[in-house]
Design a protein around this motif. Structure first.
Motif, short mmCIF file in Angstrom:
data_model
loop_
_atom_site.label_atom_id
_atom_site.label_comp_id
_atom_site.label_asym_id
_atom_site.label_seq_id
_atom_site.Cartn_x
_atom_site.Cartn_y
_atom_site.Cartn_z
N PRO A 1 0.83 -1.17 -0.17
CA PRO A 1 0.01 0.08 -0.05
C PRO A 1 0.71 1.27 0.03
O PRO A 1 1.81 1.48 0.69
N ASP B 1 -3.12 -8.47 2.98
CA ASP B 1 -4.17 -7.87 2.75
C ASP B 1 -3.58 -6.60 1.70
O ASP B 1 -2.82 -5.87 2.22
N THR C 1 -3.83 -2.98 3.51
CA THR C 1 -2.91 -2.60 4.68
C THR C 1 -1.65 -3.02 4.47
O THR C 1 -0.55 -2.65 5.07
N SER D 1 -0.63 -5.89 5.48
CA SER D 1 -0.22 -6.77 6.46
C SER D 1 -0.70 -8.14 6.00
O SER D 1 -1.71 -8.47 5.21
N THR E 1 0.18 3.94 1.34
CA THR E 1 0.08 4.52 2.70
C THR E 1 0.99 4.24 3.58
O THR E 1 1.29 5.11 4.52
N VAL E 2 2.04 3.14 3.40
CA VAL E 2 2.94 2.75 4.41
C VAL E 2 4.27 3.25 3.94
O VAL E 2 5.20 3.30 4.69
#
Length: 710
Positions: free
Chosen positions: A97, A550, A553, A555, A99-100
Motif C-alpha cells: 500500500p 491484505d 494494509t 499486512s 500509505t505505508v
C-alpha cells in the motif's frame, strides 16, 4: 492534502484571504474536474471522431493490477518466521500500500517520470498514461489511451493510481513493483527506503533494462556515472514539491546490493546447484507444502500466485545440519568423494546418494527434510508420481524388524521368546533365508527376539512373519506410519489397500519380516517415531500456518482452518512400544554408538539390502549392498537416514571406507552427526525401559523355551 491534490510546495506563495466558505470551494473544485473531463472527452471526439462510444464502453475495472497480472509471489518460511526457504510465483511482485511509504519517498519514486502527477490535466497525467499502457499493452499515445486515463482518474484518487503503477512496473533486476525493487537493490522493505535510495529506484524506472536485456543503464552497479547523473536529476525534481534545497544538498549517493546476491526470478529455492550453501536444498519441502495445502483446499496454481506466506515446520538449524552431513556435493559431508559410475553407453549405474528426515515425534512436525538437490527431480526421501503411478522408497532391510518385533509383542510374544535362527530354505518356495552371511550364531539354533534383533538376524524374523502371517506385519507397520510399500515388482500396493489379511501372502510375502520391500524415508521416520512416542502416531506435517496479504494494509492475515492438523492416535500399546525401544537401545549399546552422540541415550535400528548386477541379460544378486539405513531416536527427536544407489540396484561403495556401504558406515556417520549436533544443549533424558510384555512360551514361537524354574 487529499489524495487527488498536488503535494504542497515547500516554499508556497502567501495565500490569498478569501471569505468563501470551504464547502463552496470544494464544490467548485469538483466542478472544475468535471469540466476538465468533459473537455478531454470533447477533444478526443473532435480529434478523431472514431471513439464516440469508448468512454462508455471501456471499463477501467480491467485496469486494476489483479485483472491483468498475478496478485503476487508466495513466500515459504522456516519455523522461525525469519528464514525464507523458497519463493513461488510467475512474477516477482509483492504489492504494497502507498500509505505505508513516506510521502517524500513516494515523490522520489515518481519525480523523474512525472513531477506534475498531482496536477489536473485535460489528457490525464503522464503517470496515469504510463499505467494504462502497462495494463493494456498499448504502444504510444492514442485517443483510447487518453479516454482510459481520464476515466481512471475520475474513478480513483491519485494515490491509488500511483499504487497501481508502482506495484506493477518493472524496476529491472527481475523486480516487478516497488517492494520487490527495494529488496533487489537495497535488501529492505519499501517502507524503509530513504529519499536517496528511492531516487535510485526512480532512476532505473526510466529504463529498467539495457537493450541487450542486461542491467539498467542507470543501475549504479553497472553504470555508476550515468546512474549518478539520473539520480541527481530525480532529486532536483523533488525540490520545491517534496524536499527543500537544503535537504537536497544533504543527499548522498547510496550503495546498492550486489546483483550477484539477487535472485532475479519470481521463483527460487526449488533447485540448488552443486556446491551451494547447505540449508537451501528445500525444493522437496516445497513439494510437500504443495501437496499438504492442496488437501486443505489451496490448489498449487493459487498457492503459486496468490500472495501467501506459508510458515513451515522446518528448523533452519536442523536443515543445515542434515544437508551438511548428507549432501555428496559438499566437501565436508559424509558422502563427499563418491564416484558416479557409468556404463559403456554413458548411462549411470552407480550414484551414491542420501536422504534424511528429522522429526519431532511428539507432534509430527518435520524439522528437516532432504531428498536431493533438485526439487523438480525424484524425491529420494518421499513419494513421487510418474505416469499416475506412485514411485519411490528403498528396501527397508533390517529397519523393518522394528515393526516385525512390535507385531510379535502385540500378538503375545515376549522379548525372551525363542525362535529358530539357523539359515533356512523353504522346501516349497525355495526361498533361502540367511543371517547376513553368518552361518551360525552364539545363541545357536534358537535365539530370543532380543538377541535376534540386536544382531539383526533375518531367519527369526522370517519365522515371525510366517507364524503370525505377513499381513500381521504389514498391519503393524501401516498403523505405525508406513503408508506406502512397493512389492517385489516395484509396484506400490499398500496405499491403496492399507492392509492384507494376516495369512495372505499377497501382495507382501514372508520376506516382509526382514525388510525386502521398499518404504520411504519419511514413512520410516514416522513409524519409528510412533515407537519413540510411546505408541502414539502423529502424521508428519510440514505446514504450521498460512497467511495472505491484505491488499489494503499490506499486512499478512492468517487463513482460518489452514495449517497444522494434528490428530495423535494410540496405535500401539505403550508397553509394546517400551519393549521395542529397549531392544533398540541394546542395538546402540552393542555397536557402541552412544559415544558418537556424547553419551546420550539413543535407540537405533539399522538395515541393509543387497544389490544386483546384470549378468547374461538377467539381474543377479550380489553380496554387496545397494542400500543402507539407520533410523532411531533420542527423547526429543527421531532421525531417519538412507544411503544407497539412486540410479538402480547395483551395489555402491562408501567413499570413506572404500568398501560396500553398511548401516555402520555412511548412514550412521550422517545420523550420529545430526543427532549429536542438533541435541547440543538439550537435556540427556532417558528412554523408556522394558515392560516385559508377552509370554516366553508364546505358542506360535518355533524355538525351544527354557525350562521354567520349579
Amino acid at each position: 492534502m487529499t489524495a487527488n491534490e498536488e503535494p504542497q510546495a515547500i516554499t508556497p506563495a502567501a495565500p490569498e484571504v478569501s471569505a468563501e466558505p470551504a464547502g463552496r470551494k470544494r464544490r467548485r473544485s469538483r466542478k472544475y474536474r468535471v469540466v476538465v473531463a468533459l473537455a478531454a472527452t470533447l477533444a478526443v471526439l473532435l480529434g478523431g471522431g472514431l471513439l464516440v462510444t469508448t468512454y462508455y464502453v471501456d471499463s477501467v475495472d480491467a485496469l486494476q493490477p489483479e485483472s491483468f497480472q498475478s496478485a503476487g509471489v508466495t513466500t515459504i518460511m522456516a519455523a522461525d518466521g525469519k528464514t525464507q526457504l523458497a519463493q513461488l510465483g510467475t512474477v516477482n511482485r509483492i504489492a504494497v500500500p502507498m500509505t505505508v511509504i513516506p510521502d517524500k519517498v513516494r515523490g522520489a519514486l515518481i519525480a523523474g517520470e512525472d513531477r506534475d502527477f498531482f496536477k489536473d490535466s485535460f489528457r490525464g497525467s503522464e503517470l496515469t498514461h504510463r499505467y494504462v499502457r502497462l495494463a493494456t499493452q498499448m504502444t504510444g499515445n492514442s485517443y483510447r489511451e487518453t479516454v482510459l486515463a481520464r476515466k481512471l482518474e475520475d474513478q480513483y484518487d491519485r494515490l491509488t493510481i500511483m499504487g497501481f503503477y508502482l506495484n506493477s512496473v518493472d524496476f529491472g533486476r527481475g523486480a516487478v513493483g516497488v517492494e520487490a525493487a527495494a529488496q533487489a537493490y537495497f535488501g529492505k522493505p519499501a517502507k524503509d527506503l530513504t529519499v536517496a535510495e528511492a531516487a535510485v529506484l526512480g532512476s532505473v524506472l526510466h529504463e529498467p533494462y539495457a537493450a541487450d536485456g542486461g542491467l539498467s543503464p542507470f543501475d549504479p552497479e553497472a553504470h555508476p556515472a550515468e546512474a549518478k547523473d539520473r539520480w541527481a536529476y530525480v532529486l532536483d525534481n523533488l525540490v520545491g514539491r517534496w524536499i527543500t534545497p537544503d535537504e537536497r544538498s544533504q543527499q548522498a549517493f547510496p550503495s546498492v546490493r550486489a546483483y550477484a546476491t539477487v535472485t532475479p526470478t519470481a521463483e527460487w529455492g526449488i533447485v540448488v546447484k552443486p556446491g551451494e550453501n547447505a540449508g537451501r536444498a528445500t525444493g522437496h519441502v516445497v513439494n510437500q507444502v504443495y501437496e499438504e495445502l492442496r488437501q486443505q483446499g489451496i490448489e498449487p496454481t493459487d498457492l503459486r500466485n496468490g500472495g501467501y506466506r506459508v510458515y513451515t515446520t522446518i528448523d533452519p538449524r536442523a536443515q543445515l545440519l542434515l544437508e551438511q552431513a548428507a549432501r555428496p556435493d559438499l566437501k565436508d559431508s559424509e558422502l563427499y568423494g563418491t564416484k558416479v559410475v557409468r556404463d559403456a553407453n554413458g548411462k549411470v549405474q552407480q550414484d551414491l546418494e542420501a536422504a534424511g528426515v528429522v522429526l519431532d515425534h511428539a507432534t509430527g512436525a518435520v524439522l528437516a527434510y532432504y531428498g536431493g538437490l533438485d526439487g523438480n527431480g525424484p524425491d529420494l526421501a518421499g513419494l513421487n508420481t510418474v505416469d499416475n503411478a506412485l514411485v519411490g522408497g528403498h528396501p527397508a532391510g533390517g529397519t523393518m524388524k522394528a515393526y516385525t518385533l512390535a507385531a510379535a509383542l502385540e500378538a503375545g510374544a515376549s522379548l525372551d521368546s525363542h525362535w529358530r535362527s539357523l539359515p533356512y530354505t523353504d522346501p516349497t518356495d525355495k526361498i533361502r533365508v540367511g543371517n547376513n552371511g553368518a552361518s551360525s550364531a552364539p545363541c545357536k539354533e534358537y535365539c530370543t527376539l532380543t538377541e535376534s534383533f540386536v544382531k539383526s538376524y533375518n531367519v527369526p524374523f522370517y519365522w515371525v512373519a510366517r507364524q503370525l502371517g505377513p499381513g500381521a506385519i504389514v498391519k503393524t507397520a501401516y498403523q505405525a506410519g508406513i503408508r506406502c510399500m512397493w512389492d517385489a515388482d516395484g509396484k506400490e500396493q499398500l496405499a491403496r489397500a492399507s492392509v492384507q489379511s494376516p495369512n495372505s501372502r499377497f501382495p507382501f510375502d514372508r520376506p516382509v519380516g526382514y525388510g525386502q520391500y521398499a518404504v520411504t524415508v519419511l514413512d520410516n521416520a514416522a513409524g519409528i517415531g510412533t515407537i519413540a512416542n510411546g505408541g502414539v502416531y502423529n502424521k508428519p506435517y510440514f505446514v504450521q500456518k498460512v497467511e495472505k496479504r491484505d491488499p489494503v494494509t499490506g499486512s499478512y492475515l492468517p487463513i482460518a482452518g489452514v495449517g497444522a492438523k494434528q490428530a495423535p492416535k494410540q496405535v500401539m500399546r505403550p508397553a509394546v512400544a517400551g519393549d521395542v525401544t529397549y531392544a533398540m537401545t541394546q542395538v546402540a549399546a552393542d555397536r557402541r554408538w552412544t559415544a558418537a552422540v556424547d553419551g546420550r541415550e539413543i535407540a537405533t535400528v539399522g538395515g541393509t539390502w543387497e544389490g544386483s548386477v546384470l549378468r547374461d541379460g538377467k539381474l543377479q544378486p550380489t553380496p554387496e549392498n545397494a542400500h543402507a539405513w539407520v533410523v532411531g531416536f533420542t527423547k526429543q527427536v527421531t532421525v531417519a537416514i538412507w544411503t544407497g544407489n539412486a540410479a538402480g540396484s547395483a551395489p555402491v561403495v562408501d567413499p570413506l571406507t572404500k568398501a560396500t556401504i553398511t548401516a555402520g558406515t555412511a548412514p550412521f556417520r550422517i545420523w550420529s552427526g545430526v543427532v549429536a549436533d542438533y541435541s547440543t544443549g538439550m537435556p540427556k533424558e532417558k528412554l523408556a525401559g522394558p515392560s516385559h510384555v508377552g509370554r516366553i512360551d508364546f505358542p506360535l514361537a518355533n524355538g525351544v523355551s527354557p525350562t521354567p524354574s520349579p
